[in-house]
Design a protein around this motif. Structure first.
Motif, mmCIF file in Angstrom:
data_model
loop_
_atom_site.group_PDB
_atom_site.id
_atom_site.type_symbol
_atom_site.label_atom_id
_atom_site.label_comp_id
_atom_site.label_asym_id
_atom_site.label_seq_id
_atom_site.Cartn_x
_atom_site.Cartn_y
_atom_site.Cartn_z
ATOM 1 N N ALA A 288 0.835 -1.207 0.000
ATOM 2 C CA ALA A 288 0.000 0.000 0.000
ATOM 3 C C ALA A 288 0.866 1.252 0.000
ATOM 4 O O ALA A 288 0.611 2.205 -0.753
ATOM 5 C CB ALA A 288 -0.933 -0.003 1.209
ATOM 6 N N VAL A 289 1.897 1.267 0.822
ATOM 7 C CA VAL A 289 2.791 2.427 0.899
ATOM 8 C C VAL A 289 3.519 2.623 -0.428
ATOM 9 O O VAL A 289 3.666 3.755 -0.922
ATOM 10 C CB VAL A 289 3.786 2.266 2.059
ATOM 11 C CG1 VAL A 289 4.855 3.353 2.013
ATOM 12 C CG2 VAL A 289 3.045 2.325 3.391
ATOM 13 N N GLY A 290 3.971 1.543 -1.040
ATOM 14 C CA GLY A 290 4.627 1.647 -2.331
ATOM 15 C C GLY A 290 3.707 2.222 -3.400
ATOM 16 O O GLY A 290 4.122 3.051 -4.216
ATOM 17 N N LEU A 291 2.447 1.803 -3.392
ATOM 18 C CA LEU A 291 1.481 2.330 -4.360
ATOM 19 C C LEU A 291 1.207 3.808 -4.117
ATOM 20 O O LEU A 291 1.045 4.586 -5.062
ATOM 21 C CB LEU A 291 0.180 1.523 -4.300
ATOM 22 C CG LEU A 291 0.277 0.066 -4.745
ATOM 23 C CD1 LEU A 291 -1.077 -0.628 -4.574
ATOM 24 C CD2 LEU A 291 0.751 -0.047 -6.191
ATOM 25 N N MET A 292 1.168 4.210 -2.860
ATOM 26 C CA MET A 292 1.009 5.628 -2.554
ATOM 27 C C MET A 292 2.195 6.422 -3.080
ATOM 28 O O MET A 292 2.028 7.516 -3.611
ATOM 29 C CB MET A 292 0.863 5.842 -1.055
ATOM 30 C CG MET A 292 -0.439 5.329 -0.469
ATOM 31 S SD MET A 292 -0.518 5.607 1.322
ATOM 32 C CE MET A 292 -1.430 4.154 1.834
ATOM 33 N N GLY A 293 3.385 5.866 -2.945
ATOM 34 C CA GLY A 293 4.565 6.536 -3.482
ATOM 35 C C GLY A 293 4.413 6.780 -4.978
ATOM 36 O O GLY A 293 4.654 7.893 -5.462
ATOM 37 N N SER A 294 3.986 5.765 -5.716
ATOM 38 C CA SER A 294 3.792 5.916 -7.165
ATOM 39 C C SER A 294 2.690 6.915 -7.479
ATOM 40 O O SER A 294 2.811 7.718 -8.417
ATOM 41 C CB SER A 294 3.464 4.563 -7.796
ATOM 42 O OG SER A 294 4.591 3.716 -7.772
ATOM 43 N N LEU A 295 1.604 6.896 -6.712
ATOM 44 C CA LEU A 295 0.499 7.822 -6.934
ATOM 45 C C LEU A 295 0.941 9.274 -6.783
ATOM 46 O O LEU A 295 0.482 10.169 -7.498
ATOM 47 C CB LEU A 295 -0.641 7.523 -5.971
ATOM 48 C CG LEU A 295 -1.849 8.457 -6.028
ATOM 49 C CD1 LEU A 295 -2.578 8.337 -7.368
ATOM 50 C CD2 LEU A 295 -2.798 8.171 -4.877
ATOM 51 N N PHE A 296 1.857 9.506 -5.843
ATOM 52 C CA PHE A 296 2.312 10.868 -5.579
ATOM 53 C C PHE A 296 3.604 11.226 -6.307
ATOM 54 O O PHE A 296 4.271 12.194 -5.969
ATOM 55 C CB PHE A 296 2.461 11.080 -4.067
ATOM 56 C CG PHE A 296 1.143 11.213 -3.363
ATOM 57 C CD1 PHE A 296 0.438 12.405 -3.369
ATOM 58 C CD2 PHE A 296 0.574 10.124 -2.713
ATOM 59 C CE1 PHE A 296 -0.783 12.522 -2.726
ATOM 60 C CE2 PHE A 296 -0.650 10.224 -2.067
ATOM 61 C CZ PHE A 296 -1.332 11.433 -2.084
ATOM 62 N N GLY A 297 3.933 10.449 -7.342
ATOM 63 C CA GLY A 297 4.980 10.873 -8.256
ATOM 64 C C GLY A 297 6.339 10.255 -8.080
ATOM 65 O O GLY A 297 7.310 10.701 -8.717
ATOM 66 N N GLU A 298 6.463 9.240 -7.238
ATOM 67 C CA GLU A 298 7.753 8.589 -7.046
ATOM 68 C C GLU A 298 8.187 7.886 -8.338
ATOM 69 O O GLU A 298 7.391 7.184 -8.959
ATOM 70 C CB GLU A 298 7.638 7.574 -5.908
ATOM 71 C CG GLU A 298 8.937 6.950 -5.476
ATOM 72 C CD GLU A 298 8.718 6.052 -4.282
ATOM 73 O OE1 GLU A 298 9.032 6.471 -3.142
ATOM 74 O OE2 GLU A 298 8.197 4.935 -4.460
ATOM 75 N N LYS A 299 9.447 8.060 -8.719
ATOM 76 C CA LYS A 299 9.964 7.456 -9.943
ATOM 77 C C LYS A 299 11.316 6.805 -9.680
ATOM 78 O O LYS A 299 12.033 7.167 -8.754
ATOM 79 C CB LYS A 299 10.124 8.511 -11.042
ATOM 80 C CG LYS A 299 8.819 9.132 -11.504
ATOM 81 C CD LYS A 299 9.053 10.155 -12.595
ATOM 82 C CE LYS A 299 7.723 10.765 -13.064
ATOM 83 N NZ LYS A 299 7.928 11.782 -14.117
ATOM 84 N N LEU A 300 11.661 5.826 -10.525
ATOM 85 C CA LEU A 300 12.964 5.171 -10.406
ATOM 86 C C LEU A 300 14.092 6.102 -10.844
ATOM 87 O O LEU A 300 15.176 6.094 -10.279
ATOM 88 C CB LEU A 300 12.986 3.884 -11.237
ATOM 89 C CG LEU A 300 12.118 2.735 -10.678
ATOM 90 C CD1 LEU A 300 12.091 1.592 -11.678
ATOM 91 C CD2 LEU A 300 12.658 2.268 -9.340
ATOM 92 N N LEU A 301 13.843 6.886 -11.895
ATOM 93 C CA LEU A 301 14.862 7.794 -12.436
ATOM 94 C C LEU A 301 14.292 9.200 -12.558
ATOM 95 O O LEU A 301 13.116 9.374 -12.862
ATOM 96 C CB LEU A 301 15.332 7.308 -13.817
ATOM 97 C CG LEU A 301 16.065 5.954 -13.854
ATOM 98 C CD1 LEU A 301 16.323 5.533 -15.286
ATOM 99 C CD2 LEU A 301 17.407 6.068 -13.103
#
Length: 301
Positions: A288-301
């Motif tokens: 869930a936390v990882g998905l929230m990171g992606s939702l709020f713009g977290e990127k690998l690069l």
């Protein structure tokens, strides 16, 4: 994202169903590092703690008709609606941590009054369109979407002093694979857009999300994301109360969140049904936390 000021609200609700443990979901998600993960994205995070949920005396069944714990669920959701309303009034993004999916009744009651045409993405194995008349179990966590379009008990439908909260044509359900007969009829009758797992498999998640985003952009002025962790396959999210095999993958779900981040259409969100008692080393909360990171713009690069 439209807003970098995030207010986090925990809702330790497990009264919308009959399996204990999901009330510890907000604590599990915080323990998995949600605050730190979002702060690392340079977001301004305000943790408002948990809404108080009053528990019924288990020796006295507080049911009305075919609605389990009706009064307690309604009261908890009224408190959530007030909290969400205050968050939006001060210009923040409400991020709600569940708790069972009945909490969407309060989330949507607090959110939709601020918009003319609220859209909803319902990321879930279930349609949650039941009412007391159609529900096989009487569990209110299977009714919040129905309640929010105006179907169900008056105590829930009119929560917050108004209803309905959303229009059926402004809903997109993604990942459905367990739909009751009454819900099937309602989906067809109301013209609700649904991407079942058949469509996800056939079209691919990229096309599903592209169509979802374009569909909602055309007809809404804001979009609420309601993500039930049982939308994911139990292999990736085992700690949920009503797992259904054959679900959305971890990677598909991250892609969905990444595409929503790029589209900048989400103005509020909730992540629900994390049950640490049924989990494996807090795996589902971490997902869930990882998905929230992606939702709020977290990127690998």
């Amino acid at each position: 994202m439209l807003n970098k000021d995030i207010s986090v609200i925990g809702v330790p609700m497990d009264l919308g169903q009959n399996r204990r443990g999901v009330d510890m979901g907000p604590s599990a998600i915080r323990y998995a590092g949600v605050i730190e993960r979002l702060e690392a994205l340079k977001l301004n995070i305000e943790d408002l703690g948990d809404i108080e949920i009053k528990r019924p005396d288990r020796r006295k069944l507080n049911n009305e008709g075919n609605l389990r714990n009706l009064e307690e669920v309604a009261t908890g959701n009224e408190n959530l609606a007030l909290a969400v309303d205050e968050v939006i009034k001060k210009g923040n993004f409400p991020l709600v941590l569940g708790g069972d999916h009945s909490i969407s009744i309060g989330s949507l009651a607090g959110i939709s009054k601020h918009y003319e045409n609220l859209g909803v993405i319902w990321y879930d194995a279930h349609a949650d369109l039941n009412s007391g008349e159609t529900s096989p179990s009487g569990n209110i966590h299977g009714m919040p979407l129905g309640v929010s379009i105006g179907i169900g008990h008056e105590r829930l439908v009119k929560l917050g002093g108004y209803g309905p909260k959303i229009k059926p044509e402004n809903i997109v359900i993604i990942g459905a694979r367990s739909i009751d007969e009454g819900e099937r009829k309602l989906i067809k009758e109301k013209g609700i857009k649904v991407f079942t797992m058949h469509e996800v498999d056939r079209l691919g998640m990229s096309k599903v999300m592209g169509e979802t985003i374009n569909y909602l952009k055309e007809r809404t002025d804001s979009v609420h994301l309601s993500l039930d962790l049982d939308g994911l396959d139990p292999m990736d999210a085992p700690g949920v109360g009503t797992p259904v095999i054959g679900g959305l993958s971890y990677r598909e779900s991250h892609l969905a969140m990444e595409m929503l981040a790029e589209a900048k259409i989400i103005t509020s969100a909730e992540f629900v049904e994390v049950n640490p008692i049924l989990d494996e080393k807090n795996k589902t909360a971490s997902v869930a936390v990882g998905l929230m990171g992606s939702l709020f713009g977290e990127k690998l690069l």
